[in-house]
Design an enzyme around this catalytic site. Sequence first.
Site, PDB file in Angstrom:
ATOM      1  N   CYS A   2      -8.001   2.184   8.727  1.00 37.98           N
ATOM      2  CA  CYS A   2      -9.205   2.985   8.539  1.00 37.98           C
ATOM      3  C   CYS A   2      -9.470   3.186   7.049  1.00 37.98           C
ATOM      4  CB  CYS A   2      -9.126   4.337   9.225  1.00 37.98           C
ATOM      5  SG  CYS A   2      -8.956   4.266  11.006  1.00 37.98           S
ATOM      6  N   LYS A 604      -3.708  -3.216   7.265  1.00 35.98           N
ATOM      7  CA  LYS A 604      -2.897  -3.413   6.067  1.00 35.98           C
ATOM      8  C   LYS A 604      -1.952  -2.251   5.834  1.00 35.98           C
ATOM      9  CE  LYS A 604      -1.704  -5.443   2.213  1.00 35.98           C
ATOM     10  NZ  LYS A 604      -0.892  -6.673   2.260  1.00 35.98           N
TER      11      LYS A 604
END
EC number: 2.6.1.16
Length: 609
Positions: A2, A604
């Site tokens: 996010c 990530k």
Amino acid sequence: MCGIVGAIAGRDVVPVLIEGLKRLEYRGYDSSGIAVLESGSIRRVRRTGRVAEMAVAATQEGFTASLGIGHTRWATHGGVTEANAHPHVSHGVVLVHNGIIENHEVQRERLSALGYVFQSQTDTEVIAHLIHYHMQQGDDLLGALQCAVKALTGIYALAVMSEAEPERFVCARMGCPLLIGIGDGEHLVASDISAVIQATRQVIFLEDGDTAEIRRDGISIFNAEQCPVERPLHLSNVSLSSLELGEFRHFMQKEIHEQPRVLADTMEAAIDAAGFPPMLFGAQAESVFRGITGIQILACGTSYYAGLTARYWIEAIAGLPCHVEIASEYRYRKAYVNPQHLVVTISQSGETLDTLEALKYAKALGHRHTLSICNAPDSAIPRISELICYTRAGPEIGVASTKAFTTQLVVLFQLAVALGVLRGAVDAEHEAAYLEQLRQLPCGVQQALNLEPQIAAWAECFASRHHALFLGRGLHYPIALEGALKLKEISYIHAEAYPAGELKHGPLALVDADMPVVVIAPNDSLLEKVKSNMQEVRARGGELFVFADQDSHFSESEGLHVIRTLRHTGVLSPLVHTIPVQLLAYHTALVRGTDVDKPRNLAKSVTVE
């Protein structure tokens, strides 16, 4: 995982929001949206899929405003739908949220009883309604936010606007990264420096429990007790060029090719010192290192494999016992505590939640000495660590880690030698030899990169396969694990890795002509053992793809393919052999047509459990 961006300025901030969200795409997401306050009213656009699709919609709808917030969502509560995408609205209050609210069901029931109607399945909408509720009780936007977060259990980063207060927005942090960008007559918030670098290099990192009010003419920050506080201003050294592709097709390819330079940058302090002084790990490192009797490494994913490699170095070079554990497992068991063990946490982002919580747990258990190895200054893990050593990989945009992994290995090798020197296990002659190996490493990595055309040819064969097996022994077993992880992450080919000696204990049952077997076979003391394991594969009709040293004496034949790296590079051989497995994964994904930089279902920076 996010991303948040928000801005208030004397200009149109919509391009700033869109560009910021594009810079945050690498964190992983499945939907995106922006909301702006235009002429006192909220306008919002949300889309599943890529930020570019949402940006087109915003342009077509004529979005323009001097205040706005945006978000990229990676679904946790609720499916990938436009209704679940952020920003979320409640009666003139609009917000974006990173994190997880653990007590959202209780709050949802309470708010439903008060007459609030929910339009989504998310935990985030609860917060919007809570803030609106407190504004109805007489609080201003900041006060309502401060009241609302007191009712929340979990982690969050929030940015909130209200139609009632069009000259400011507010934000809050607990457990998720959030920073404020300081511009000239404008201010921004973001979950990552990359989202604001287009506008400013001056940033303030909020701390857990902080709330803040953001205006064009200034900011006000309050701590968990709602007292005004000052947080230090930092000048970021991140450059725009480091966030751009340049001549490369993908960020992953760019980051693979950056490794000679970033490895040289990471080892620079040791080279300048002509040795491995404890000072590389902080001013207090020598006194800490002298008192420790063992090492406990905690990490997740690729960083965990770096830790597994380090175990071989630490035990062989420093003569200290070293235990390596997956952080998400460690934090949920009753762990053995030795106050004289150094707890080492490894995290590219410095925000990996399981690693952060494992570190907190270790400290709560009574571990007194901690060291973090991280690529992100001022992130959460270094802030609560006694000692810190930063890798100098620079921004890593591709979801699949490459240069962060190899720079972690360099730091861990330096740690092993520094401990060995301090303990008398490494004499001056061996220290000089280790330093020379370190000096030669960037050249060795560059030579491995020069093998890319040969590796790309192998990828044509791998692209049509459904499974792959990776084998290594000793120091190179963790590199086999890393190779298998990279292949499955970005090509979606099922891949497993085993110590080559374990073949006969189960994995050999999988070997046939359709199972490519990748072998990491440097010319070290285990080479003959590896060759015997390879014969076991060939006897079952398996096809071997071998990464070997120049002097390993392999001859290609039917079912045996060999790519030779430079001559054996000693204890740093794992770093050189990492490059071919990275390139194999990259080119296989390229042939298969997958999204290399943004593989499906992955993020990530994993800032939730």
